[in-house]
Scaffold this motif. Sequence first.
Motif, PDB file in Angstrom:
ATOM      1  N   GLU A 294      -8.830  -3.021 -17.323  1.00  0.00           N
ATOM      2  CA  GLU A 294      -8.764  -3.781 -18.578  1.00  0.00           C
ATOM      3  C   GLU A 294      -7.325  -3.998 -19.041  1.00  0.00           C
ATOM      4  OE1 GLU A 294     -11.039  -1.508 -21.303  1.00  0.00           O
ATOM      5  OE2 GLU A 294     -12.980  -1.952 -20.359  1.00  0.00           O
ATOM      6  N   SER A 295      -6.439  -3.068 -18.678  1.00  0.00           N
ATOM      7  CA  SER A 295      -5.079  -3.106 -19.215  1.00  0.00           C
ATOM      8  C   SER A 295      -4.041  -3.665 -18.250  1.00  0.00           C
ATOM      9  CB  SER A 295      -4.644  -1.693 -19.639  1.00  0.00           C
ATOM     10  OG  SER A 295      -5.505  -1.170 -20.629  1.00  0.00           O
ATOM     11  N   LEU A 296      -4.204  -3.424 -16.969  1.00  0.00           N
ATOM     12  CA  LEU A 296      -3.192  -3.836 -15.998  1.00  0.00           C
ATOM     13  C   LEU A 296      -3.363  -5.299 -15.586  1.00  0.00           C
ATOM     14  CD1 LEU A 296      -3.122  -0.752 -13.571  1.00  0.00           C
ATOM     15  CD2 LEU A 296      -1.549  -1.279 -15.444  1.00  0.00           C
ATOM     16  N   PRO A 297      -2.270  -5.975 -15.258  1.00  0.00           N
ATOM     17  CA  PRO A 297      -2.381  -7.341 -14.728  1.00  0.00           C
ATOM     18  C   PRO A 297      -3.042  -7.308 -13.348  1.00  0.00           C
ATOM     19  CG  PRO A 297      -0.121  -6.569 -14.613  1.00  0.00           C
ATOM     20  CD  PRO A 297      -0.871  -5.548 -15.407  1.00  0.00           C
ATOM     21  N   GLN A 298      -3.721  -8.370 -12.996  1.00  0.00           N
ATOM     22  CA  GLN A 298      -4.507  -8.408 -11.763  1.00  0.00           C
ATOM     23  C   GLN A 298      -3.715  -8.062 -10.502  1.00  0.00           C
ATOM     24  OE1 GLN A 298      -6.912 -11.879 -11.463  1.00  0.00           O
ATOM     25  NE2 GLN A 298      -8.061 -11.136  -9.694  1.00  0.00           N
ATOM     26  N   PRO A 299      -2.445  -8.459 -10.376  1.00  0.00           N
ATOM     27  CA  PRO A 299      -1.709  -8.097  -9.157  1.00  0.00           C
ATOM     28  C   PRO A 299      -1.627  -6.591  -8.890  1.00  0.00           C
ATOM     29  CG  PRO A 299      -0.549  -9.815 -10.348  1.00  0.00           C
ATOM     30  CD  PRO A 299      -1.654  -9.336 -11.252  1.00  0.00           C
ATOM     31  N   LEU A 300      -1.909  -5.779  -9.904  1.00  0.00           N
ATOM     32  CA  LEU A 300      -1.832  -4.332  -9.726  1.00  0.00           C
ATOM     33  C   LEU A 300      -3.185  -3.672  -9.504  1.00  0.00           C
ATOM     34  CD1 LEU A 300       0.887  -3.252 -12.342  1.00  0.00           C
ATOM     35  CD2 LEU A 300       1.166  -3.859  -9.931  1.00  0.00           C
ATOM     36  N   TYR A 301      -4.241  -4.470  -9.460  1.00  0.00           N
ATOM     37  CA  TYR A 301      -5.567  -3.892  -9.238  1.00  0.00           C
ATOM     38  C   TYR A 301      -5.617  -3.102  -7.937  1.00  0.00           C
ATOM     39  CZ  TYR A 301      -7.747  -6.531 -13.077  1.00  0.00           C
ATOM     40  OH  TYR A 301      -8.094  -7.028 -14.305  1.00  0.00           O
ATOM     41  N   ALA A 302      -4.950  -3.590  -6.922  1.00  0.00           N
ATOM     42  CA  ALA A 302      -4.973  -2.919  -5.620  1.00  0.00           C
ATOM     43  C   ALA A 302      -4.303  -1.552  -5.673  1.00  0.00           C
ATOM     44  CB  ALA A 302      -4.278  -3.789  -4.566  1.00  0.00           C
ATOM     45  N   ASN A 303      -3.494  -1.320  -6.697  1.00  0.00           N
ATOM     46  CA  ASN A 303      -2.789  -0.039  -6.825  1.00  0.00           C
ATOM     47  C   ASN A 303      -3.580   1.005  -7.598  1.00  0.00           C
ATOM     48  OD1 ASN A 303      -0.404  -2.347  -7.112  1.00  0.00           O
ATOM     49  ND2 ASN A 303       0.179  -0.629  -5.785  1.00  0.00           N
ATOM     50  N   ILE A 304      -4.711   0.598  -8.165  1.00  0.00           N
ATOM     51  CA  ILE A 304      -5.480   1.533  -9.001  1.00  0.00           C
ATOM     52  C   ILE A 304      -5.954   2.760  -8.227  1.00  0.00           C
ATOM     53  CG2 ILE A 304      -7.617   1.805 -10.316  1.00  0.00           C
ATOM     54  CD1 ILE A 304      -7.164  -0.992 -11.452  1.00  0.00           C
ATOM     55  N   PRO A 305      -6.499   2.610  -7.000  1.00  0.00           N
ATOM     56  CA  PRO A 305      -6.892   3.829  -6.268  1.00  0.00           C
ATOM     57  C   PRO A 305      -5.725   4.797  -6.075  1.00  0.00           C
ATOM     58  CG  PRO A 305      -7.855   1.892  -5.246  1.00  0.00           C
ATOM     59  CD  PRO A 305      -6.881   1.376  -6.268  1.00  0.00           C
ATOM     60  N   GLU A 306      -4.554   4.236  -5.807  1.00  0.00           N
ATOM     61  CA  GLU A 306      -3.361   5.073  -5.636  1.00  0.00           C
ATOM     62  C   GLU A 306      -3.003   5.781  -6.945  1.00  0.00           C
ATOM     63  OE1 GLU A 306       1.448   4.275  -5.378  1.00  0.00           O
ATOM     64  OE2 GLU A 306       0.063   2.736  -4.669  1.00  0.00           O
ATOM     65  N   LEU A 307      -3.139   5.080  -8.057  1.00  0.00           N
ATOM     66  CA  LEU A 307      -2.838   5.683  -9.355  1.00  0.00           C
ATOM     67  C   LEU A 307      -3.816   6.803  -9.708  1.00  0.00           C
ATOM     68  CD1 LEU A 307      -2.079   2.428 -11.412  1.00  0.00           C
ATOM     69  CD2 LEU A 307      -0.421   4.185 -10.734  1.00  0.00           C
ATOM     70  N   LEU A 308      -5.049   6.644  -9.283  1.00  0.00           N
ATOM     71  CA  LEU A 308      -6.074   7.619  -9.599  1.00  0.00           C
ATOM     72  C   LEU A 308      -6.149   8.772  -8.604  1.00  0.00           C
ATOM     73  CD1 LEU A 308      -9.008   5.274 -10.687  1.00  0.00           C
ATOM     74  CD2 LEU A 308      -7.494   6.601 -12.150  1.00  0.00           C
ATOM     75  N   ASP A 309      -5.488   8.628  -7.472  1.00  0.00           N
ATOM     76  CA  ASP A 309      -5.544   9.644  -6.423  1.00  0.00           C
ATOM     77  C   ASP A 309      -4.973  10.968  -6.945  1.00  0.00           C
ATOM     78  OD1 ASP A 309      -5.959  10.766  -3.876  1.00  0.00           O
ATOM     79  OD2 ASP A 309      -3.857  10.405  -3.355  1.00  0.00           O
ATOM     80  N   GLY A 310      -5.788  12.000  -6.949  1.00  0.00           N
ATOM     81  CA  GLY A 310      -5.363  13.313  -7.427  1.00  0.00           C
ATOM     82  C   GLY A 310      -5.154  13.382  -8.922  1.00  0.00           C
ATOM     83  N   LEU A 311      -5.701  12.397  -9.636  1.00  0.00           N
ATOM     84  CA  LEU A 311      -5.464  12.320 -11.078  1.00  0.00           C
ATOM     85  C   LEU A 311      -6.133  13.462 -11.832  1.00  0.00           C
ATOM     86  CD1 LEU A 311      -4.140  10.549 -13.248  1.00  0.00           C
ATOM     87  CD2 LEU A 311      -6.318   9.356 -13.489  1.00  0.00           C
ATOM     88  N   VAL A 312      -7.351  13.789 -11.445  1.00  0.00           N
ATOM     89  CA  VAL A 312      -8.078  14.852 -12.131  1.00  0.00           C
ATOM     90  C   VAL A 312      -8.655  15.830 -11.133  1.00  0.00           C
ATOM     91  CG1 VAL A 312      -8.642  13.459 -14.156  1.00  0.00           C
ATOM     92  CG2 VAL A 312     -10.163  13.400 -12.190  1.00  0.00           C
TER      93      VAL A 312
END
Length: 225
Positions: free
Chosen positions: A207-225
């Motif tokens: 909802e917050s990130l621009p679409q070009p960064l959608y592909a980076n979401i798994p990387e951002l969430l990796d090991g997040l919790v």
Amino acid sequence: MRYYPIFVNLENKHCLVVGAGEVGKRKIQSLVDAGAGSVTIIDTRPADPEMDGVLALDNVTFEGREFRDLDLDGKFLVIACTSSEEVNWRISTLCAERGILCNIVDQPEKCSFIVPATVKRGDLTVAISTAGQSPAMAKRIRRELQENFGDEYAVLLSLMGKVRALMLSLGLETKANTAVFRSLVNSGLLEAIRMHNLDAAEEILKESLPQPLYANIPELLDGLV
């Protein structure tokens, strides 16, 4: 007295601690943790075996002897934790003359700076000062903050650092970047992290990130919790 709040970069800076008792050991560790370029320790007593790990560091030096005026040469910051009023005043006076940052533990009248109580969660540091009026009050407030600021703040801050780097790589206007950062920190992302809810965190990022960064979401969430 009112103090100017400041966080100091100790990288490549030479620090001195005079007195390595229980309080001194905590101060030494705090300087090491802050990345001080070097820490010289002076104490008339032999080094406590509990300090072996710290003393093994390349940037830490212990000298078992009395303090000497020349010990201040080249020092950026000095902390004194001795039981001698004479030595404390001497260090305070010499530092004032040389323009060296000086802290005499529990004696604010001899200090050019005081060390606040802090709450740390990863790269987040919250500092509390009562201008030397009541260290006990500062400690009470710190306990309350520790209860309210959990490890999820450290996780969120780490994630925001990664998002910041990705956003800047897109070359967008500052206004657009600011809008994304504010959207994330004011969203339910912190609560999602607290509840270990990866699905909710993923939705918030989309909802917050621009679409070009959608592909980076798994990387951002990796090991997040």
